[in-house]
Motif scaffolding. Structure first.
Motif, PDB file in Angstrom:
ATOM      1  N   PHE A 104       0.836  -1.205   0.000  1.00 36.60           N
ATOM      2  CA  PHE A 104       0.000   0.000   0.000  1.00 36.60           C
ATOM      3  C   PHE A 104       0.871   1.255   0.000  1.00 36.60           C
ATOM      4  N   ASP A 107       2.416   1.821  -3.407  1.00 42.88           N
ATOM      5  CA  ASP A 107       1.417   2.330  -4.348  1.00 42.88           C
ATOM      6  C   ASP A 107       1.044   3.773  -4.023  1.00 42.88           C
ATOM      7  N   LEU A 108       0.927   4.074  -2.738  1.00 41.05           N
ATOM      8  CA  LEU A 108       0.532   5.414  -2.316  1.00 41.05           C
ATOM      9  C   LEU A 108       1.569   6.455  -2.717  1.00 41.05           C
ATOM     10  N   SER A 113      -1.299   3.004  -8.546  1.00 40.80           N
ATOM     11  CA  SER A 113      -2.468   2.148  -8.377  1.00 40.80           C
ATOM     12  C   SER A 113      -3.717   2.916  -8.765  1.00 40.80           C
ATOM     13  N   LEU A 115      -6.750   4.927  -8.365  1.00 45.26           N
ATOM     14  CA  LEU A 115      -6.960   5.848  -7.248  1.00 45.26           C
ATOM     15  C   LEU A 115      -8.186   5.476  -6.416  1.00 45.26           C
ATOM     16  N   ARG A 117      -9.425   2.416  -5.927  1.00 42.37           N
ATOM     17  CA  ARG A 117      -9.043   1.257  -5.121  1.00 42.37           C
ATOM     18  C   ARG A 117      -8.066   1.671  -4.026  1.00 42.37           C
ATOM     19  N   LEU A 118      -7.167   2.598  -4.345  1.00 41.61           N
ATOM     20  CA  LEU A 118      -6.194   3.074  -3.359  1.00 41.61           C
ATOM     21  C   LEU A 118      -6.899   3.741  -2.191  1.00 41.61           C
ATOM     22  N   ARG A 121      -8.319   1.080   0.104  1.00 38.13           N
ATOM     23  CA  ARG A 121      -7.286   0.421   0.908  1.00 38.13           C
ATOM     24  C   ARG A 121      -6.763   1.352   1.991  1.00 38.13           C
ATOM     25  N   ALA A 122      -6.758   2.660   1.719  1.00 36.66           N
ATOM     26  CA  ALA A 122      -6.205   3.625   2.670  1.00 36.66           C
ATOM     27  C   ALA A 122      -6.956   3.613   3.990  1.00 36.66           C
ATOM     28  N   PRO A 213      -6.747  11.549  -3.657  1.00 33.28           N
ATOM     29  CA  PRO A 213      -5.900  10.352  -3.583  1.00 33.28           C
ATOM     30  C   PRO A 213      -4.520  10.570  -4.178  1.00 33.28           C
TER      31      PRO A 213
END
Length: 348
Positions: A104, A107-108, A113, A115, A117-118, A121-122, A213
């Protein structure tokens, strides 16, 4: 979910051990480990599970009149195997969580990734990416990874001071990274203080608050650029902020024009005894001192007379007088450009 299901076969095992005096078999202990892993996966407390084992032992004992030593040995082995399975499942869960967290963070900070989906997950890691965030990075005398003790020290200090403020602390490419809500400047200031102390004098760079994001990666890249600029400019400040350095990218946006200015305004200094660097450093300190000769001389450990001589030498070589407001801006801009471009060590 009751704990009794994880004691399946335990009372029968005790009864047989009591009757025969044998030790639990490998398969029986393997079964206990498997139950321990299942209990950990289901989220039950190990303390409660051990208590239930002991209660089951106490209940089974009157019906198991055999030798106490055999029964207690079996209890020890069975509970130990159960706890081993439980702990193994927990270690696996921790490793999986660490891997997910590292993926994560990568990707962050790289913005590679999806945005949407990110953002989903955040939330698992305490960030709400619809808000603005600011990123600070700290570089110490050594490269740091997620196992470095300094991470624990800084994180404990942040938690003790601010509690749950939706702050993410991590490492990336040997740097400490702190992601905080954009409206909580006090968190980043405290992070900078703690990182500076815990890493034996690190430099911290802080990006600007950026929304959405993609804002985290933008603020992160700003912080990295500020760190690089501070190095090239030779800044002494332990904390640098992107907002305070915005003029420098503007100055270097047209690299060729800046190189032409440096060579035109400062090129003649290469003809001085000792080369251009001592006189370039003199100009830099003189401008940083507000063009106050006494203060500049103190910082350079020179007498005022020696400093005045150097300024006169610069005037003769370049034709520009550092004390003249008309010439000062050109010289100061050229000095900044020289530092940004690495001149005179690098040819332009």
């Amino acid at each position: 979910m009751t704990a009794e299901r994880y004691l399946d076969g335990y009372a029968e095992l005790l009864a047989e051990v009591s009757a025969t005096g044998r030790r639990p078999t490998r398969d029986e202990l393997g079964s206990r480990r498997a139950l321990g892993e299942r209990a950990a996966d289901d989220g039950l407390s190990l303390r409660i599970l051990v208590r239930h084992h002991l209660e089951a032992t106490r209940s089974a004992w009157p019906g198991a009149p055999g030798a106490a030593d055999s029964v207690l040995a079996a209890v020890t082995l069975a509970v130990d195997a159960f706890a081993e399975g439980y702990e193994r499942a927990q270690r696996m869960a921790v490793r999986q969580e660490e891997a997910a967290r590292r993926e994560f963070i990568d990707d962050l900070l790289y913005g590679r990734s999806d945005l949407g989906r990110l953002a989903e997950r955040a939330e698992r890691f305490g960030l709400v990416l619809s808000r603005a965030h600011t990123v600070a990075v700290a570089r110490g005398p050594e490269a740091y990874d997620d196992t470095a003790p300094v991470i624990g020290h800084v994180e404990a200090a942040l938690n003790a001071r601010f509690g749950d403020r939706h702050v993410l602390l991590a490492t990336k490419n040997g740097l400490l990274v702190c992601v905080a809500p954009g409206d909580q400047e006090e968190v980043l200031t405290f992070f900078a203080q703690q990182a500076h102390a815990a890493t034996d004098g690190s430099r911290v760079a802080v990006g600007r608050p950026q929304s959405g994001p993609g804002g985290v990666v933008q603020s992160y890249e700003e912080a990295l650029s500020a760190l690089d600029l501070a190095d090239r400019l030779g800044l002494d400040d332990p904390v640098v902020r992107t907002a305070d350095l915005l003029v420098y990218p503007v100055l270097t946006r047209d690299r060729q024009a800046m190189a032409d200015l440096v060579l035109s305004a400062l090129g003649p200094l290469r003809g001085a005894r000792g080369g251009a660097e001592p006189l370039l450093r003199t100009l830099e300190v003189y401008f940083d001192s507000g063009c106050t000769a006494a203060e500049a001389a103190r910082r350079l450990t020179l007498s005022v007379r020696a400093l005045t001589y150097r300024l006169e030498r610069i005037h003769r070589l370049t034709g520009a007088d550092p004390a003249d407001p008309t010439h000062r801006y050109t010289l100061q801009t050229a000095v900044i450009g020289a530092r940004l471009l690495g001149w005179p060590a690098q040819e332009l």
